[in-house]
Design a protein around this motif. Sequence first.
Motif, PDB file in Angstrom:
ATOM      1  N   CYS A 100     -15.570   7.825  -8.597  1.00 50.20           N
ATOM      2  CA  CYS A 100     -14.614   7.433 -10.145  1.00 50.20           C
ATOM      3  C   CYS A 100     -13.951   6.980  -9.581  1.00 50.20           C
ATOM      4  O   CYS A 100     -12.625   7.451  -8.620  1.00 50.20           O
ATOM      5  CB  CYS A 100     -14.537   8.980 -10.627  1.00 50.20           C
ATOM      6  N   PRO A 101     -13.784   5.149  -9.906  1.00 55.29           N
ATOM      7  CA  PRO A 101     -12.690   4.726 -10.021  1.00 55.29           C
ATOM      8  C   PRO A 101     -11.319   5.317 -10.489  1.00 55.29           C
ATOM      9  O   PRO A 101     -10.211   4.702 -10.475  1.00 55.29           O
ATOM     10  CB  PRO A 101     -13.158   3.607 -10.102  1.00 55.29           C
ATOM     11  N   ILE A 102     -11.250   6.464 -11.392  1.00 56.89           N
ATOM     12  CA  ILE A 102     -10.093   6.603 -11.741  1.00 56.89           C
ATOM     13  C   ILE A 102      -9.992   7.978 -11.433  1.00 56.89           C
ATOM     14  O   ILE A 102      -8.534   7.949 -11.107  1.00 56.89           O
ATOM     15  CB  ILE A 102     -10.151   7.199 -13.391  1.00 56.89           C
ATOM     16  N   GLN A 103      -9.988   8.149 -10.060  1.00 54.36           N
ATOM     17  CA  GLN A 103      -9.891   9.959  -9.823  1.00 54.36           C
ATOM     18  C   GLN A 103     -10.254  10.839 -10.497  1.00 54.36           C
ATOM     19  O   GLN A 103      -8.909  11.535 -10.504  1.00 54.36           O
ATOM     20  CB  GLN A 103      -8.566   9.843  -8.619  1.00 54.36           C
ATOM     21  N   LEU A 104     -11.002  10.558 -11.271  1.00 52.14           N
ATOM     22  CA  LEU A 104     -10.917  11.972 -12.214  1.00 52.14           C
ATOM     23  C   LEU A 104     -12.389  12.518 -11.830  1.00 52.14           C
ATOM     24  O   LEU A 104     -12.693  12.936 -10.891  1.00 52.14           O
ATOM     25  CB  LEU A 104     -11.643  11.648 -13.473  1.00 52.14           C
ATOM     26  N   VAL A 105     -12.324  14.240 -12.313  1.00 51.58           N
ATOM     27  CA  VAL A 105     -13.685  14.762 -11.411  1.00 51.58           C
ATOM     28  C   VAL A 105     -14.522  15.063 -12.905  1.00 51.58           C
ATOM     29  O   VAL A 105     -14.237  15.699 -13.583  1.00 51.58           O
ATOM     30  CB  VAL A 105     -12.222  16.277 -11.058  1.00 51.58           C
ATOM     31  N   PRO A 106     -15.207  14.391 -13.031  1.00 52.38           N
ATOM     32  CA  PRO A 106     -16.033  13.949 -13.876  1.00 52.38           C
ATOM     33  C   PRO A 106     -17.065  15.037 -13.766  1.00 52.38           C
ATOM     34  O   PRO A 106     -17.311  15.789 -15.068  1.00 52.38           O
ATOM     35  CB  PRO A 106     -17.176  12.915 -13.357  1.00 52.38           C
ATOM     36  N   CYS A 107     -17.669  16.252 -12.964  1.00 46.69           N
ATOM     37  CA  CYS A 107     -18.349  17.269 -13.344  1.00 46.69           C
ATOM     38  C   CYS A 107     -17.554  17.904 -13.160  1.00 46.69           C
ATOM     39  O   CYS A 107     -18.283  19.044 -15.238  1.00 46.69           O
ATOM     40  CB  CYS A 107     -18.995  17.371 -11.649  1.00 46.69           C
ATOM     41  N   CYS A 141     -10.671   8.256 -18.081  1.00 46.93           N
ATOM     42  CA  CYS A 141     -11.921   7.967 -18.464  1.00 46.93           C
ATOM     43  C   CYS A 141     -12.225   6.244 -18.545  1.00 46.93           C
ATOM     44  O   CYS A 141     -12.213   6.147 -20.119  1.00 46.93           O
ATOM     45  CB  CYS A 141     -12.691   8.561 -18.387  1.00 46.93           C
ATOM     46  N   ILE A 142     -12.982   5.479 -18.620  1.00 47.08           N
ATOM     47  CA  ILE A 142     -12.948   4.425 -18.807  1.00 47.08           C
ATOM     48  C   ILE A 142     -14.151   4.180 -19.146  1.00 47.08           C
ATOM     49  O   ILE A 142     -15.084   2.992 -19.867  1.00 47.08           O
ATOM     50  CB  ILE A 142     -12.174   2.963 -17.710  1.00 47.08           C
ATOM     51  N   GLU A 143     -14.697   4.965 -18.917  1.00 45.42           N
ATOM     52  CA  GLU A 143     -16.343   4.680 -19.277  1.00 45.42           C
ATOM     53  C   GLU A 143     -17.607   4.447 -18.776  1.00 45.42           C
ATOM     54  O   GLU A 143     -18.304   3.272 -19.051  1.00 45.42           O
ATOM     55  CB  GLU A 143     -16.625   5.063 -20.869  1.00 45.42           C
ATOM     56  N   CYS A 144     -17.164   4.114 -17.191  1.00 45.38           N
ATOM     57  CA  CYS A 144     -17.564   2.784 -16.802  1.00 45.38           C
ATOM     58  C   CYS A 144     -19.219   3.006 -16.145  1.00 45.38           C
ATOM     59  O   CYS A 144     -19.840   2.551 -15.329  1.00 45.38           O
ATOM     60  CB  CYS A 144     -17.351   2.694 -15.176  1.00 45.38           C
ATOM     61  N   GLY A 145     -19.213   4.742 -16.147  1.00 37.91           N
ATOM     62  CA  GLY A 145     -20.906   5.069 -15.939  1.00 37.91           C
ATOM     63  C   GLY A 145     -20.989   5.678 -14.349  1.00 37.91           C
ATOM     64  O   GLY A 145     -22.098   5.939 -14.734  1.00 37.91           O
ATOM     65  N   SER A 146     -19.880   5.151 -13.493  1.00 39.41           N
ATOM     66  CA  SER A 146     -20.032   5.304 -11.757  1.00 39.41           C
ATOM     67  C   SER A 146     -20.920   6.710 -11.618  1.00 39.41           C
ATOM     68  O   SER A 146     -21.242   6.826 -11.069  1.00 39.41           O
ATOM     69  CB  SER A 146     -18.240   5.002 -11.697  1.00 39.41           C
ATOM     70  N   CYS A 147     -20.039   7.448 -12.460  1.00 36.32           N
ATOM     71  CA  CYS A 147     -20.289   8.792 -12.002  1.00 36.32           C
ATOM     72  C   CYS A 147     -21.959   9.612 -12.649  1.00 36.32           C
ATOM     73  O   CYS A 147     -22.781  10.385 -11.558  1.00 36.32           O
ATOM     74  CB  CYS A 147     -19.829   9.618 -12.525  1.00 36.32           C
ATOM     75  N   ALA A 148     -22.274   8.966 -13.850  1.00 38.50           N
ATOM     76  CA  ALA A 148     -23.690   8.921 -13.991  1.00 38.50           C
ATOM     77  C   ALA A 148     -24.682   8.243 -13.293  1.00 38.50           C
ATOM     78  O   ALA A 148     -25.797   9.347 -12.890  1.00 38.50           O
ATOM     79  CB  ALA A 148     -24.180   9.424 -15.465  1.00 38.50           C
ATOM     80  N   LEU A 190     -22.746  12.181 -17.710  1.00 35.41           N
ATOM     81  CA  LEU A 190     -21.616  12.382 -17.704  1.00 35.41           C
ATOM     82  C   LEU A 190     -21.255  11.865 -18.636  1.00 35.41           C
ATOM     83  O   LEU A 190     -20.354  12.499 -19.820  1.00 35.41           O
ATOM     84  CB  LEU A 190     -21.576  12.136 -16.717  1.00 35.41           C
ATOM     85  N   VAL A 191     -21.629  11.042 -18.757  1.00 37.53           N
ATOM     86  CA  VAL A 191     -20.478   9.651 -20.314  1.00 37.53           C
ATOM     87  C   VAL A 191     -20.879  10.224 -21.364  1.00 37.53           C
ATOM     88  O   VAL A 191     -20.112  10.161 -22.205  1.00 37.53           O
ATOM     89  CB  VAL A 191     -20.783   8.157 -19.503  1.00 37.53           C
ATOM     90  N   HIS A 192     -21.828  10.883 -21.758  1.00 41.07           N
ATOM     91  CA  HIS A 192     -22.274  11.215 -23.475  1.00 41.07           C
ATOM     92  C   HIS A 192     -21.455  12.017 -23.022  1.00 41.07           C
ATOM     93  O   HIS A 192     -20.989  12.372 -24.989  1.00 41.07           O
ATOM     94  CB  HIS A 192     -23.707  11.879 -23.158  1.00 41.07           C
TER      95      HIS A 192
HETATM   96  S1  SF4 Z   1     -17.629   7.553 -17.013  1.00 39.72           S
HETATM   97 FE1  SF4 Z   1     -17.057   8.449 -14.575  1.00 39.72          FE
HETATM   98  S2  SF4 Z   1     -17.012   7.365 -12.770  1.00 39.72           S
HETATM   99 FE2  SF4 Z   1     -16.013   6.087 -14.764  1.00 39.72          FE
HETATM  100  S3  SF4 Z   1     -14.093   6.553 -14.912  1.00 39.72           S
HETATM  101 FE3  SF4 Z   1     -15.202   7.661 -16.069  1.00 39.72          FE
HETATM  102  S4  SF4 Z   1     -15.506   9.994 -15.079  1.00 39.72           S
HETATM  103 FE4  SF4 Z   1     -14.553   8.526 -13.673  1.00 39.72          FE
END
Ligand code: SF4
Lengths: 512, 356
Positions: free
Chosen positions: A389-396, A418-425, A434-436
Amino acid sequence: MGIVASVLKKFHGGVHPPGHKDLSEHCAIEPMPLPKRLVVPFHQHLGAPSEPVVKVGDTVFKGDLLGGAAGGISATVHAPTSGTIVAIEEHVVGHPSGLTMLCAIIEPDGKDQWNPQLKGVDNPLSLEPVAVRDLVKNAGVVGLGGATFPSFVKLSPPRDKVVDLLLINAVECEPYLTCDARLMEERPKDVIEGIRIMLHALQTKECVIGIEDNKPKAIAAMQNAVAAEASQSAAAIRVVVLPVMYPQGSEKQLIEVVTGRQVPSRKLPIDIGVIVHNVATAVAVRDAVCFGHPLVSRIVTVTGKGINRPANIEVLIGTQVDDIIAHCGGLKPDIHKVVMGGPMMGLALHQTNVPVVKGCSGILALTRGESSEKPEHSCIRCGSCVNACPIQLVPCSMAWFAKTEQLDQLSKADLFDCIECGSCAYVCPANVPLVHYFRYGKLALQSKDREEKKRELTIQRSKLREERLAREKEEKERKKEEMKAKMAAKKKSGKEADKQNPAAESGNEAQA
Amino acid sequence: MSPSSLLFTSSPHIHAGDSIPRIMHTVILALMPATLMSVLIFGWPALLILVITTATAMLTEYLMMKIRNRPSPLGDMSAALTGILLALTLPPHTPWWVCVVGGVFAILLGKFVYGGLGFNMFNPALIARVFLLISFPVELTSWPQPTGLFGQQALSFMDSLSLITTGHLASGKLADAISAATPLGQYHVVVGMGKTVHEALGGDYAFSYISAFTGFINGSLGETSAIALALGGVYLIRKRIISWHIPVSMFAGILIPATIFWILNGSKYPDPLFHLLTGGLILGAFFMATDMVTSPVTPLGQIIFGAGCGLLTYIIRTWGGYPEGVSFAIVIMNATVPLLDQYTHPVVYGKAKKNV
Ligand code: SF4
Ligand code: SF4
């Protein structure tokens, strides 16, 4: 030392999806033949929808106004070609919910004729900055990177803010997409012209064009163009080559890489003296100012292994995806998904009879092999998403709160950062969408917010009502008391009191 | 709108290709050097124990899935991994029924009662081992000398089969394999009696660092060969299945106090290398503490978790009632994971103090 860091910084996390740019990067930008029908939505940008100013049966020139901006953050919409308005009706558009939207349906007359009254400015740099901004506003220019934020807003910073750096986003970090790269290769001078106009509007002296190093031709073209006109102006334009990393093209990450600074949460880039514009937006600004041409077309990358002939096409806004696919030789039989935008953040289409809008940078035809949908497993807490995660969130954990509707927990989890970039998923081995869940969670929180406000209002209202009732009751009691007292007084003092009290009583009545 | 109604339209539309089966396969592959070494060192009985625990674990998983009417996830090999890990923590001649109880316990009570893979709080293999140690202390603490797979002392396959299933050798006589304490056990008992480390490990016991490094000393099946385990661990890090945080902090967590006490009083406290090479530390640090489901997801959480595992191991080894503490330490730290996760969130973009 200016705002630009001497060494490129790294942003946290990020992923390296395969680029697949080779499918279309060699395809020169080509025009598309006029389609039979154009469907132009009145709402193609961030902010309020534009309001129709035409009616059915009107004939329009290319560039005529269709919808006027409504309110502060809104954008105008123009006729992409000359022809007749045959309908103004709801039409399906590319939207997650498959929503319809008010659109002008135009039947082209085949002449594709600009309104002859549209005129450009010969020497844009002699204009007042405010005048530039008005030209851009009237031309309906929005951010072409996908966010579709009305561009004039980002060309007119509040008076108390200084813009130290204009950052041109030419990163194009989404895999597959090549429209910006081709634009830079083929029209580098136009890009620079656009940048000069923007610098002038912002009264800024420094500009950085950020390009990832997987586009050597675009880099060379831009460097040459910069060198060729470097002596002409006091403001410095620089090409900065960035190592490939997704999502570097996200505004916040690009700023971090180039300046080494983060945009404070809930603030705007302008708050740290930076304005970011997409490279294609620069060209749109140039066309608007130098030629008076509103934004009526854009370059779209049509690609993916599921399309017969990948291409970069200059498409009129309102052209249906169907028509574009047909123009590119149609879909292959093993097509799995058609996506509007890039593969990381784009939108899968339910149907392909939707129009291209200003924010549409690509049409991806993905085969099953390119985009496999695997069943969701429960999270195994591997932490890959945290690292990505580029935002340093804890997506899980955010996804878990959203999935289990723990909205209180969710509201504490910085979900809106969250910028919904999709890196986590993208990296999740359990295929958790995750983004969903984040989109769902954001909606749930917003509607909860609305409900809470409503409830608060109701509570306030009922409180007021209770107060009023209580007051009335008190009033009644008091009157009763008074009555009693009066009676008592009457008995005592006889006729004397009788003359005063009726007046007081009627006064009370009026108050209640 | 229900969460599942939008699924098919959600971005991203591409995926890196990582999957749970791939992770499990890689971990199993990384365990192969240690597994092969266990058979080489302890002979046929080791192989039998491996087969019994793994088969029991997989069968339990299969039956549970059947009962709950879910597609069988045996393909993801997570049950197999649990079985192998459990076997590697058992003594070389563990009776078959202990292996079976352990395998069933690991899957049933270690995983399924929590809701399956992803929801369990404790590492299934370790919680099963702790359960076995408490329930069957005798079987879990007899440490026959390594006899090898080949060579004169090696047991034949039939003898091994008979030993594991009946407790007797095939020839009918009682197995009287030479037993001796593990290095940690020896240290625990002898130093506990007031003698010095040197007296405990030197002399007749003749502890050798080289043997501890290669694995030809007594101990649990898969814990003795430091080199084989380290090989697997490095492979896991290189394959990015695990990160360095937990192993490194766990080593630090035990080696730092070990060094300090050794410097303070070398006759009572063994040197850090002894702690590193003996017992289940390396197996635990690379393969047990790093279990994804039961360790923190945040880097800082992982560092605290690992350091806690290491420190607790040292405390139990040095002052506790058991000679070895890796299993207990990890299981205790497993219980802190929800808290660690909650309080070690990274600083979100744009929220660092210097930015505000
Ligand atoms: S979509 Fe996932 S990786 Fe991207 S900003 Fe949001 S939580 Fe972080
Ligand atoms: S990447 Fe997926 S499985 Fe791993 S912690 Fe994140 S959500 Fe869970």
